[in-house]
Design an enzyme around this catalytic site. Structure first.
Site, PDB file in Angstrom:
ATOM      1  N   ARG A  86       0.950  -1.365  -0.237  1.00  0.00           N
ATOM      2  CA  ARG A  86      -0.241   0.028   0.103  1.00  0.00           C
ATOM      3  C   ARG A  86       0.810   1.354   0.100  1.00  0.00           C
ATOM      4  NH1 ARG A  86      -2.312   1.278   6.009  1.00  0.00           N
ATOM      5  NH2 ARG A  86      -0.549   0.441   7.153  1.00  0.00           N
ATOM      6  N   LYS A 106       1.983   6.387   1.453  1.00  0.00           N
ATOM      7  CA  LYS A 106       1.666   5.170   2.165  1.00  0.00           C
ATOM      8  C   LYS A 106       0.041   5.239   2.180  1.00  0.00           C
ATOM      9  CE  LYS A 106       2.427   2.847   6.632  1.00  0.00           C
ATOM     10  NZ  LYS A 106       2.965   2.889   7.753  1.00  0.00           N
ATOM     11  N   ASP A 118      -6.598  -3.930   0.527  1.00  0.00           N
ATOM     12  CA  ASP A 118      -7.055  -2.913  -0.214  1.00  0.00           C
ATOM     13  C   ASP A 118      -6.069  -1.783  -0.602  1.00  0.00           C
ATOM     14  OD1 ASP A 118      -6.789  -1.560   2.106  1.00  0.00           O
ATOM     15  OD2 ASP A 118      -9.200  -1.322   2.178  1.00  0.00           O
ATOM     16  N   GLY A 119      -4.790  -1.872  -0.045  1.00  0.00           N
ATOM     17  CA  GLY A 119      -3.896  -0.926  -0.328  1.00  0.00           C
ATOM     18  C   GLY A 119      -4.005   0.549   0.128  1.00  0.00           C
ATOM     19  N   ARG A 177      15.743  -2.268   3.722  1.00  0.00           N
ATOM     20  CA  ARG A 177      15.660  -2.905   5.025  1.00  0.00           C
ATOM     21  C   ARG A 177      16.254  -4.147   4.912  1.00  0.00           C
ATOM     22  NH1 ARG A 177       9.553  -1.443   5.030  1.00  0.00           N
ATOM     23  NH2 ARG A 177       9.233  -0.320   3.407  1.00  0.00           N
ATOM     24  N   ASP A 244      11.278  -6.888   7.862  1.00  0.00           N
ATOM     25  CA  ASP A 244      10.997  -5.757   6.699  1.00  0.00           C
ATOM     26  C   ASP A 244      10.729  -4.321   7.341  1.00  0.00           C
ATOM     27  OD1 ASP A 244       8.668  -7.519   7.673  1.00  0.00           O
ATOM     28  OD2 ASP A 244       7.673  -5.983   6.662  1.00  0.00           O
ATOM     29  N   ASP A 254       8.328   2.526  10.187  1.00  0.00           N
ATOM     30  CA  ASP A 254       6.589   1.683  10.191  1.00  0.00           C
ATOM     31  C   ASP A 254       6.221   1.835  11.533  1.00  0.00           C
ATOM     32  OD1 ASP A 254       4.588   0.432  10.001  1.00  0.00           O
ATOM     33  OD2 ASP A 254       5.397  -1.366   9.068  1.00  0.00           O
TER      34      ASP A 254
END
Length: 464
Positions: A86, A106, A118-119, A177, A244, A254
């Site tokens: 996403r 994002k 659904d992104g 990453r 990740d 994140d």
């Protein structure tokens, strides 16, 4: 007005898919980071285009959007292909000091890596990333940051809830990453793995020579050990330390199910999906070592052409990680306690007596008034306090590293709920205060106090 470069596209073929973000039907700018925009050297006129450029409604000039491929261990289980499900990297910019930054959207739509998702993203999680990352930046902890949050005008469904959609424009030193290395290593694509290694060296550790895999691993180990030690110092719980989500730049990346610990409890977990406590507060240093071991596995062919020798070199370094981290952690704690040199015994005895005590408030009050101020908070620490005071701690220095204001969980939740309902004032008020973490709380006590009774156990969600 934005000068994009696209070295990832030019230098690392096979590591991405080119595709545009979804077009937001009715973009509205919710939050714009003026300070970050200035640091990046962006033309002030960019703000007038922000709603469209950073929502997917319109591509900024020079952008070459891609979804990046990577693998990763998620809660210990390996997935050979994850990738940006996403997110879309628009490109890179170079600031006035020659530093290169990724700008990524994002919540900007489904990609071939979405795995049935659904992104999209809802307003709450995107604003959480903004406020928590700004708090980390204000405390001097390496972090990605949010340049903008834009409401898309779309509806996002989460657990039968109908929520307003949003996109965050994230700025990072890079999105390289541990999982980026695992992606090529698991496929046996050694040429691409070598190219990624040398790209990472050139971008983040230019003092190293090309092909210096051991030097790269050592540099990443130091950066990650320093980062996690600083998390521990402020009581931050990342919540999803999958490989990740480990950036080789040494930045926090994140901000999903993250939060700050209030009452000291080593087993603190906030994430709704971390049912076993794998990423609990006290486990973060252990997971640091585990994740670095996965990086070592990916880099092993470049440690030495002789496999047995490469394994010996890797094992020696893995054996050193705990000591490297401990040195960083003790340095953090020495600064928090105003000491000229680390004292591991003093720290251990302190932690033994802090159960349930508000972590942030304890250290801040200690720095402002000395031992007497915290007697009531931790009555079992009277002997410890006498030992500490005999060491002539530097209270002024302590106030420079012990925040008075952090993003308190109840305030974050209230701000996000209000924003979801269309009221942004609580969010902006919270952001203004967390950007001054080390200033006195006098006159803004409402942002410094723990959650009121009845707030209950705090649970956070990934938002996917």
């Amino acid at each position: 007005m934005i000068r994009f470069d696209n070295t990832w596209v030019r230098d690392l073929p096979g590591s991405f898919l080119r595709l545009a973000p979804d077009v937001a039907p009715d973009p509205q700018l919710l939050a714009w980071n003026d300070a970050l925009a200035a640091e990046l050297g962006l033309d002030p006129a960019v703000k007038s285009h922000a709603a469209r450029w950073f929502s997917g409604a319109e591509l900024p000039p020079g952008a070459d959007p891609i979804a990046m491929a990577y693998a990763g261990h998620q809660f210990g289980g390996f997935s050979p292909q994850l990738g940006d499900g996403r997110a879309h990297l628009l490109g890179e910019i170079v600031d006035g000091q020659g530093r290169r930054w990724d700008i990524q959207l994002k919540g900007s739509g489904r990609t071939p890596f979405s795995r049935g998702g659904d992104g999209k993203a809802a307003i709450g999680p995107m604003l959480r990333e903004y406020v928590i990352s700004e708090a980390m930046a204000a405390m001097g902890i390496p972090t990605t940051r949010a340049l903008a949050v834009v409401a898309t005008g779309e509806t996002v469904w989460r657990d039968a809830d109908r929520l307003p959609g949003a996109v965050v424009a994230r700025v990072a030193a890079s999105h390289i990453r541990v999982g980026s290395f695992q992606f090529f290593a698991s496929r046996g694509e050694m040429d691409k793995l070598r190219a990624l290694m040398n790209y990472t060296i050139a971008r983040h550790y230019p003092h190293l020579a090309a092909d210096d895999a051991l030097g790269l691993f050592d540099a990443v180990t130091r950066a990650q050990a320093r980062l996690v030690a600083r998390w521990m110092g402020v009581g931050f719980v990342h919540g999803v330390m999958n490989t990740d989500n480990v950036a080789l730049s040494g930045e926090t990346i994140d901000y999903g199910p993250c939060a700050f610990m209030e009452g000291y409890a080593p087993g603190t977990v906030f994430s709704s999906i971390d049912r076993q406590g794998r990423y609990a507060y006290a486990n973060q240093p252990l997971i640091l070592g585990w994740n670095l071991a996965r990086l070592a596995e990916a880099l092993l062919p470049f440690f030495d052409s002789d496999e047995a020798r490469a394994v010996d070199l890797a094992n020696a370094r893995l054996g050193d990680i705990a000591g490297i981290y401990e040195a960083e952690y003790q340095a953090v704690m020495a600064a928090k306690l105003g000491l000229a040199a680390p004292d591991a015994g003093l720290v251990a005895d302190l932690l033994a007596g802090l159960s349930g005590v508000d972590w942030t408030m304890f250290f801040r009050r200690l720095s402002e008034e000395g031992g007497q101020a915290v007697q009531a908070m931790a009555p079992g620490l009277a002997e410890w306090l006498a030992r500490w005071q005999a060491m002539n701690p530097d209270l002024a220095a302590m106030r420079k590293v012990n925040p008075a204001i952090i993003p308190r969980n109840h305030l974050v939740e209230a701000a996000l709920e209000a924003a979801t309902a269309g009221e942004m004032a609580p969010f902006h008020a919270l952001v203004a205060e967390i950007r001054r973490p080390f200033d006195s709380a006098t006159g803004r006590e409402g942002f410094a106090l723990p959650a009121p009774e009845g707030f209950g156990d705090y649970v956070t969600f990934c938002g996917t």
